[in-house]
Design a protein around this motif. Structure first.
Motif, mmCIF file in Angstrom:
data_model
loop_
_atom_site.group_PDB
_atom_site.id
_atom_site.type_symbol
_atom_site.label_atom_id
_atom_site.label_comp_id
_atom_site.label_asym_id
_atom_site.label_seq_id
_atom_site.Cartn_x
_atom_site.Cartn_y
_atom_site.Cartn_z
ATOM 1 N N VAL A 104 80.433 -22.871 -6.916
ATOM 2 C CA VAL A 104 80.746 -21.658 -6.150
ATOM 3 C C VAL A 104 80.395 -21.852 -4.681
ATOM 4 C CG1 VAL A 104 80.166 -19.222 -5.841
ATOM 5 C CG2 VAL A 104 80.491 -20.138 -8.141
ATOM 6 N N TRP A 105 79.206 -22.378 -4.410
ATOM 7 C CA TRP A 105 78.790 -22.557 -3.019
ATOM 8 C C TRP A 105 79.590 -23.650 -2.327
ATOM 9 C CZ3 TRP A 105 76.585 -18.916 -0.546
ATOM 10 C CH2 TRP A 105 75.763 -18.019 -1.219
ATOM 11 N N GLY A 138 89.264 -24.208 -1.851
ATOM 12 C CA GLY A 138 87.921 -23.628 -1.860
ATOM 13 C C GLY A 138 87.860 -22.341 -2.660
ATOM 14 N N LEU A 139 88.859 -21.487 -2.497
ATOM 15 C CA LEU A 139 88.878 -20.245 -3.271
ATOM 16 C C LEU A 139 89.065 -20.518 -4.760
ATOM 17 C CD1 LEU A 139 90.872 -17.924 -0.873
ATOM 18 C CD2 LEU A 139 88.441 -17.855 -1.393
ATOM 19 N N GLY A 155 82.677 -24.421 -3.049
ATOM 20 C CA GLY A 155 83.984 -23.813 -2.811
ATOM 21 C C GLY A 155 83.958 -22.891 -1.613
ATOM 22 N N ALA A 156 82.876 -22.141 -1.475
ATOM 23 C CA ALA A 156 82.753 -21.251 -0.316
ATOM 24 C C ALA A 156 82.700 -22.065 0.981
ATOM 25 C CB ALA A 156 81.515 -20.377 -0.454
ATOM 26 N N SER A 184 86.180 -23.430 1.693
ATOM 27 C CA SER A 184 87.027 -22.330 2.145
ATOM 28 C C SER A 184 86.708 -21.948 3.598
ATOM 29 C CB SER A 184 86.847 -21.128 1.222
ATOM 30 O OG SER A 184 87.768 -20.133 1.520
ATOM 31 N N GLU A 199 76.792 -22.841 -10.251
ATOM 32 C CA GLU A 199 76.490 -22.194 -8.975
ATOM 33 C C GLU A 199 76.803 -23.127 -7.807
ATOM 34 O OE1 GLU A 199 72.709 -20.138 -6.736
ATOM 35 O OE2 GLU A 199 72.669 -20.311 -8.914
ATOM 36 N N VAL A 258 85.727 -21.504 -6.136
ATOM 37 C CA VAL A 258 84.869 -20.334 -6.316
ATOM 38 C C VAL A 258 85.240 -19.595 -7.601
ATOM 39 C CG1 VAL A 258 84.297 -18.046 -5.384
ATOM 40 C CG2 VAL A 258 84.346 -20.035 -3.872
ATOM 41 N N ILE A 302 82.914 -19.162 -10.935
ATOM 42 C CA ILE A 302 82.543 -17.847 -11.457
ATOM 43 C C ILE A 302 82.959 -17.708 -12.913
ATOM 44 C CG2 ILE A 302 83.045 -15.364 -11.284
ATOM 45 C CD1 ILE A 302 83.137 -15.772 -8.231
#
Length: 71
Positions: free
Chosen positions: A5-6, A60-61, A8-9, A12, A2, A64, A68
């Motif tokens: 993901v954050w 960044g994408l 990476g967000a 991005s 997790e 993410v 995931i």
């Protein structure tokens, strides 16, 4: 994962803000109706920032998507 993901967000979003800055900078230069040489100087300064911001957005994408997929 997790955190990936954050993170990476966030990366991005930093890239997105960089792209928006580039767009606004060039837009302002176009509205100022600069000469060809002055416009070329503005574009030469913006181009590396634009490339770096695009790179950050893509990385960044990717972060993410990998975060995931690994969950």
């Amino acid at each position: 994962m997790e955190i990936l993901v954050w993170a990476g967000a966030a990366v991005s979003l930093i890239g997105l803000f960089g792209l928006i800055w580039c767009i606004l900078r060039v837009w302002g230069a176009r509205r100022a109706k600069l000469g060809e040489d002055a416009m070329r100087k503005v574009l030469q300064k913006v181009l590396p920032v634009n490339t770096g911001a695009l790179f950050l957005s893509v990385i960044g994408l990717m972060m993410v998507v990998i975060g995931i997929l690994l969950q």
